[in-house]
Design a protein around this motif. Structure first.
Motif, PDB file in Angstrom:
ATOM      1  N   HIS A 168       0.962  -1.218  -0.018  1.00  0.00           N
ATOM      2  CA  HIS A 168       0.131   0.158   0.093  1.00  0.00           C
ATOM      3  C   HIS A 168       0.838   1.291   0.011  1.00  0.00           C
ATOM      4  O   HIS A 168       0.668   2.278  -0.776  1.00  0.00           O
ATOM      5  CB  HIS A 168      -0.940   0.000   1.397  1.00  0.00           C
ATOM      6  N   SER A 169       2.180   1.288   0.687  1.00  0.00           N
ATOM      7  CA  SER A 169       2.891   2.480   0.830  1.00  0.00           C
ATOM      8  C   SER A 169       3.443   2.622  -0.373  1.00  0.00           C
ATOM      9  O   SER A 169       3.561   3.886  -0.915  1.00  0.00           O
ATOM     10  CB  SER A 169       3.834   2.341   1.914  1.00  0.00           C
ATOM     11  N   TRP A 170       3.892   1.601  -1.034  1.00  0.00           N
ATOM     12  CA  TRP A 170       4.476   1.611  -2.429  1.00  0.00           C
ATOM     13  C   TRP A 170       3.509   2.530  -3.353  1.00  0.00           C
ATOM     14  O   TRP A 170       4.095   3.418  -3.996  1.00  0.00           O
ATOM     15  CB  TRP A 170       5.111   0.409  -2.628  1.00  0.00           C
ATOM     16  N   SER A 171       2.409   1.792  -3.626  1.00  0.00           N
ATOM     17  CA  SER A 171       1.635   2.307  -4.418  1.00  0.00           C
ATOM     18  C   SER A 171       1.162   3.908  -4.219  1.00  0.00           C
ATOM     19  O   SER A 171       1.199   4.670  -5.268  1.00  0.00           O
ATOM     20  CB  SER A 171       0.257   1.736  -4.439  1.00  0.00           C
ATOM     21  N   SER A 181       4.102  15.457 -10.077  1.00  0.00           N
ATOM     22  CA  SER A 181       5.011  15.989 -11.176  1.00  0.00           C
ATOM     23  C   SER A 181       4.370  15.696 -12.619  1.00  0.00           C
ATOM     24  O   SER A 181       5.199  16.324 -13.522  1.00  0.00           O
ATOM     25  CB  SER A 181       6.352  14.894 -11.152  1.00  0.00           C
ATOM     26  N   HIS A 182       3.118  15.299 -12.622  1.00  0.00           N
ATOM     27  CA  HIS A 182       2.422  15.129 -13.870  1.00  0.00           C
ATOM     28  C   HIS A 182       3.522  14.214 -14.686  1.00  0.00           C
ATOM     29  O   HIS A 182       3.352  14.598 -16.061  1.00  0.00           O
ATOM     30  CB  HIS A 182       2.203  16.483 -14.316  1.00  0.00           C
ATOM     31  N   ALA A 183       3.985  13.335 -14.426  1.00  0.00           N
ATOM     32  CA  ALA A 183       4.860  12.579 -15.187  1.00  0.00           C
ATOM     33  C   ALA A 183       4.332  11.265 -15.344  1.00  0.00           C
ATOM     34  O   ALA A 183       4.109  10.572 -14.301  1.00  0.00           O
ATOM     35  CB  ALA A 183       6.323  12.415 -14.518  1.00  0.00           C
ATOM     36  N   LYS A 184       4.278  10.540 -16.629  1.00  0.00           N
ATOM     37  CA  LYS A 184       3.585   9.425 -16.829  1.00  0.00           C
ATOM     38  C   LYS A 184       4.454   8.138 -16.686  1.00  0.00           C
ATOM     39  O   LYS A 184       4.403   7.240 -16.550  1.00  0.00           O
ATOM     40  CB  LYS A 184       3.255   9.257 -18.352  1.00  0.00           C
ATOM     41  N   GLY A 185       5.785   8.613 -16.242  1.00  0.00           N
ATOM     42  CA  GLY A 185       7.139   7.605 -15.942  1.00  0.00           C
ATOM     43  C   GLY A 185       6.600   6.646 -14.870  1.00  0.00           C
ATOM     44  O   GLY A 185       6.793   5.523 -14.851  1.00  0.00           O
ATOM     45  N   TRP A 186       5.942   7.335 -13.857  1.00  0.00           N
ATOM     46  CA  TRP A 186       5.545   6.713 -12.535  1.00  0.00           C
ATOM     47  C   TRP A 186       4.409   5.545 -12.817  1.00  0.00           C
ATOM     48  O   TRP A 186       4.693   4.532 -12.140  1.00  0.00           O
ATOM     49  CB  TRP A 186       5.175   7.578 -11.409  1.00  0.00           C
ATOM     50  N   TYR A 187       3.535   5.834 -13.680  1.00  0.00           N
ATOM     51  CA  TYR A 187       2.542   5.113 -14.123  1.00  0.00           C
ATOM     52  C   TYR A 187       3.076   3.977 -14.887  1.00  0.00           C
ATOM     53  O   TYR A 187       2.710   2.784 -14.473  1.00  0.00           O
ATOM     54  CB  TYR A 187       1.264   5.782 -14.705  1.00  0.00           C
ATOM     55  N   ALA A 188       4.067   4.269 -15.622  1.00  0.00           N
ATOM     56  CA  ALA A 188       4.675   3.283 -16.478  1.00  0.00           C
ATOM     57  C   ALA A 188       5.392   2.166 -15.571  1.00  0.00           C
ATOM     58  O   ALA A 188       5.535   0.916 -15.707  1.00  0.00           O
ATOM     59  CB  ALA A 188       5.472   3.826 -17.342  1.00  0.00           C
ATOM     60  N   ALA A 189       6.082   2.910 -14.517  1.00  0.00           N
ATOM     61  CA  ALA A 189       7.006   1.879 -13.509  1.00  0.00           C
ATOM     62  C   ALA A 189       5.780   1.326 -12.741  1.00  0.00           C
ATOM     63  O   ALA A 189       6.304  -0.015 -12.426  1.00  0.00           O
ATOM     64  CB  ALA A 189       7.585   2.843 -12.531  1.00  0.00           C
ATOM     65  N   LEU A 190       4.846   1.678 -12.324  1.00  0.00           N
ATOM     66  CA  LEU A 190       3.756   0.945 -11.613  1.00  0.00           C
ATOM     67  C   LEU A 190       3.283  -0.195 -12.472  1.00  0.00           C
ATOM     68  O   LEU A 190       3.350  -1.388 -11.997  1.00  0.00           O
ATOM     69  CB  LEU A 190       2.405   1.801 -11.368  1.00  0.00           C
ATOM     70  N   PRO A 249      -8.997   4.625  -2.665  1.00  0.00           N
ATOM     71  CA  PRO A 249      -8.543   4.857  -4.023  1.00  0.00           C
ATOM     72  C   PRO A 249      -7.109   4.439  -4.496  1.00  0.00           C
ATOM     73  O   PRO A 249      -6.794   4.358  -5.640  1.00  0.00           O
ATOM     74  CB  PRO A 249      -8.452   6.488  -4.162  1.00  0.00           C
ATOM     75  N   HIS A 250      -6.442   4.325  -3.492  1.00  0.00           N
ATOM     76  CA  HIS A 250      -4.906   3.571  -3.790  1.00  0.00           C
ATOM     77  C   HIS A 250      -4.884   2.246  -3.554  1.00  0.00           C
ATOM     78  O   HIS A 250      -3.552   1.852  -4.156  1.00  0.00           O
ATOM     79  CB  HIS A 250      -3.986   4.157  -2.546  1.00  0.00           C
ATOM     80  N   SER A 251      -5.887   1.349  -3.668  1.00  0.00           N
ATOM     81  CA  SER A 251      -5.761   0.136  -3.900  1.00  0.00           C
ATOM     82  C   SER A 251      -5.788  -0.211  -5.332  1.00  0.00           C
ATOM     83  O   SER A 251      -6.350   0.328  -6.196  1.00  0.00           O
ATOM     84  CB  SER A 251      -7.075  -0.626  -3.219  1.00  0.00           C
ATOM     85  N   GLY A 252      -4.948  -1.217  -5.610  1.00  0.00           N
ATOM     86  CA  GLY A 252      -4.932  -1.409  -7.075  1.00  0.00           C
ATOM     87  C   GLY A 252      -4.214  -3.130  -7.305  1.00  0.00           C
ATOM     88  O   GLY A 252      -3.981  -3.744  -6.228  1.00  0.00           O
ATOM     89  N   LEU A 253      -3.665  -3.204  -8.485  1.00  0.00           N
ATOM     90  CA  LEU A 253      -3.243  -4.474  -8.747  1.00  0.00           C
ATOM     91  C   LEU A 253      -1.563  -4.591  -8.460  1.00  0.00           C
ATOM     92  O   LEU A 253      -1.262  -5.686  -8.158  1.00  0.00           O
ATOM     93  CB  LEU A 253      -3.075  -4.442 -10.442  1.00  0.00           C
ATOM     94  N   LEU A 254      -0.962  -3.423  -7.909  1.00  0.00           N
ATOM     95  CA  LEU A 254       0.223  -3.565  -7.531  1.00  0.00           C
ATOM     96  C   LEU A 254       0.418  -4.437  -6.000  1.00  0.00           C
ATOM     97  O   LEU A 254       1.214  -5.159  -5.989  1.00  0.00           O
ATOM     98  CB  LEU A 254       0.925  -2.090  -7.361  1.00  0.00           C
ATOM     99  N   GLN A 255      -0.588  -3.860  -5.267  1.00  0.00           N
ATOM    100  CA  GLN A 255      -0.666  -4.613  -3.969  1.00  0.00           C
ATOM    101  C   GLN A 255      -1.042  -6.041  -4.220  1.00  0.00           C
ATOM    102  O   GLN A 255      -0.349  -6.937  -3.743  1.00  0.00           O
ATOM    103  CB  GLN A 255      -1.610  -4.131  -3.179  1.00  0.00           C
ATOM    104  N   ALA A 256      -1.928  -6.405  -4.973  1.00  0.00           N
ATOM    105  CA  ALA A 256      -2.601  -7.539  -5.479  1.00  0.00           C
ATOM    106  C   ALA A 256      -1.253  -8.477  -5.960  1.00  0.00           C
ATOM    107  O   ALA A 256      -1.290  -9.739  -5.842  1.00  0.00           O
ATOM    108  CB  ALA A 256      -3.827  -7.633  -6.221  1.00  0.00           C
ATOM    109  N   SER A 257      -0.699  -8.059  -6.806  1.00  0.00           N
ATOM    110  CA  SER A 257       0.242  -8.476  -7.286  1.00  0.00           C
ATOM    111  C   SER A 257       1.528  -9.087  -6.525  1.00  0.00           C
ATOM    112  O   SER A 257       2.110 -10.267  -6.653  1.00  0.00           O
ATOM    113  CB  SER A 257       1.041  -7.865  -8.610  1.00  0.00           C
ATOM    114  N   LEU A 258       1.845  -8.391  -5.499  1.00  0.00           N
ATOM    115  CA  LEU A 258       3.071  -8.402  -4.608  1.00  0.00           C
ATOM    116  C   LEU A 258       2.262  -9.772  -3.645  1.00  0.00           C
ATOM    117  O   LEU A 258       3.097 -10.474  -3.094  1.00  0.00           O
ATOM    118  CB  LEU A 258       3.334  -7.352  -3.618  1.00  0.00           C
ATOM    119  N   ILE A 259       1.190  -9.435  -3.371  1.00  0.00           N
ATOM    120  CA  ILE A 259       0.455 -10.646  -2.210  1.00  0.00           C
ATOM    121  C   ILE A 259       0.574 -11.966  -3.294  1.00  0.00           C
ATOM    122  O   ILE A 259       0.738 -13.021  -2.526  1.00  0.00           O
ATOM    123  CB  ILE A 259      -0.869  -9.905  -1.843  1.00  0.00           C
TER     124      ILE A 259
END
Length: 437
Positions: A168-171, A181-190, A249-259
């Motif tokens: 959760h903290s990571w996401s 920063s309005h940078a799409k790179g962070w979304y790409a990294a996620l 709002p911050h829940s998503g597939l990153l958390q689910a993928s790590l679990i």
């Protein structure tokens, strides 16, 4: 003062200003890692062969059980040594957990025991460890195995809590940086990290089906992998449902993928303990003569699940020692709260301007001393079981093998972890009146 005061560092003048609470946790964790290192040394084949020289450590171990007076336990010496070191560490942290009950601030006289006298603590740990090697064998190993099983199960749950919090903290941090920063790179990294985690999980599931199941038989292995795969799919779908996204709002597939990835690892570790050779190509059996049972290769304790478990243990233990969570609910669960009233960095100036540890707990402790030691106690039991592959000797002390108990404990912990993560997703919907921010 370096050994017995509040700044246990031989090079006090070279150390930066540090919170007393953080430094104490790091030093207790160092004691745990030191015991882990000793345990690893004990199971090195060359060292294990020399352990028979310890008086009373091997011969006559069956006399307490009424078995034969002399037992050839040459191949079990490393296993028994790890159990005794694990017992010593658990006893050490249990002692401090009891002593530190209800310590509210550094004004409590017992806080000095927590934050000082490190040289004497080290001597105490060494003394308990030496004494543990004089424990008569008898039923000790068999009974202590079940203590290790229970403690390891609880520590796995703590690992899962920390893992969920990390996800959760990571996401949240990456999404916050992307918004600022309005940078799409962070979304790409996620997206990239999420894809890598899911890809690794899928590859691991395929390998588990290939190596730990057979077209005929191995029903348990097929069931375990299939059930956990289905549960991982369920939590992944639930994490992106519109109502869940609205509540969190911050829940998503990153958390689910790590679990998911961690669940597959726990499944792998469980299957590596299945005591059926045809369904477990990594099964290791040793008899009391040190030769392999039948034509099996000689046991080594350095299998892949144990190495991965050791790395996860190190990361989670450091996590417990170094930081508190960004989430109040996790802080309440882990009894940690860094925002407690405390002396700030100005406290270092009271020591004549020297850069050293300062007392940040005069008005209230920043973490529960007792619960922290309880966590280290469970960690000591977990690493004990990990280094011994969760193996135990049979009733005759002639064969060291993997029991079904280890399999069910690990599988149950994976299910408990998935249910815990699922609860973090649906709790805001089930309990709308509570604050889950």
């Amino acid at each position: 003062s370096c050994l017995c005061g509040s700044a246990p560092c031989l090079l006090c003048g070279c150390c930066p200003s540090t919170k007393n609470s953080t430094l104490s946790r790091l030093l207790f964790t160092f004691f745990l890692f030191l015991g882990t290192l000793v345990s690893i040394i004990m199971i090195i084949p060359g060292v294990e062969k020399e352990l028979h020289k310890l008086p009373g450590f091997c011969e006559g171990s069956g006399s307490v059980l009424g078995l034969q007076p002399r037992v050839d336990c040459g191949s079990f010496l490393g296993h028994k040594a790890v159990y005794r070191v694990g017992f010593a560490m658990a006893a050490f942290f249990c002692l401090f957990s009891v002593l530190m009950v209800c310590v509210r601030s550094s004004r409590d006289p017992r806080a000095a025991l927590q934050n000082g006298f490190w040289f004497f603590k080290f001597l105490l740990l060494v003394g308990i460890t030496v004494g543990a090697f004089y424990i008569p064998d008898g039923a000790f190993t068999s009974v202590w195995f079940y203590f290790g099983v229970v403690g390891s199960f609880l520590f796995i749950l703590i690992q899962l809590v920390l893992l969920i919090d990390l996800a959760h903290s990571w996401s949240q941090r990456w999404l916050r940086r992307a918004g600022e920063s309005h940078a799409k790179g962070w979304y790409a990294a996620l997206c990239t990290v999420t894809f890598v985690f899911y890809a690794a999980s899928i590859a691991a599931v395929v390998l588990l089906y290939v190596y730990y199941t057979k077209p005929e038989g191995c029903t348990e292995g097929k069931a375990f992998v299939s059930i956990n795969l289905i549960l991982c799919l369920v939590v992944s779908v639930v994490s992106i449902l519109p109502k869940i996204q609205e509540a969190q709002p911050h829940s998503g597939l990153l958390q689910a993928s790590l679990i998911t990835l961690y669940t597959i690892y726990v499944t792998w570790a469980a299957l590596a303990n299945v005591p059926t050779r045809s369904c477990n190509p990594t099964l290791l059996l040793r008899n009391s003569t040190g030769s392999a049972a039948g034509t099996e290769p000689l046991t080594t304790w350095w299998d892949a699940p144990s190495i991965v478990g050791l790395l996860i243990f190190i990361l989670c233990t450091l996590f417990i020692s170094l930081r508190s969570s960004d989430h109040p609910q996790v802080n309440k669960l882990m009894l940690t709260e860094e925002s407690g009233a405390a002396a700030g960095p100005d406290g270092a100036a009271e020591e004549g301007g020297e850069r050293r540890a300062y007392d940040n707990e005069r008005d209230g402790v920043s973490y529960s001393y007792s619960f922290f030691h309880l966590c280290l106690l469970l960690a000591a039991l977990y690493i004990m079981m990990t280094l011994t592959n969760w193996y135990r000797p049979d009733e005759s002390l002639q064969v060291l093998s993997s029991p079904w108990t280890a399999v069910w404990v690990k599988i149950s912990s994976s299910w408990a972890g998935l249910l815990l993560y699922l609860w973090t997703l649906v709790a805001p919907l089930v309990l709308p009146d509570r604050d889950f921010s």
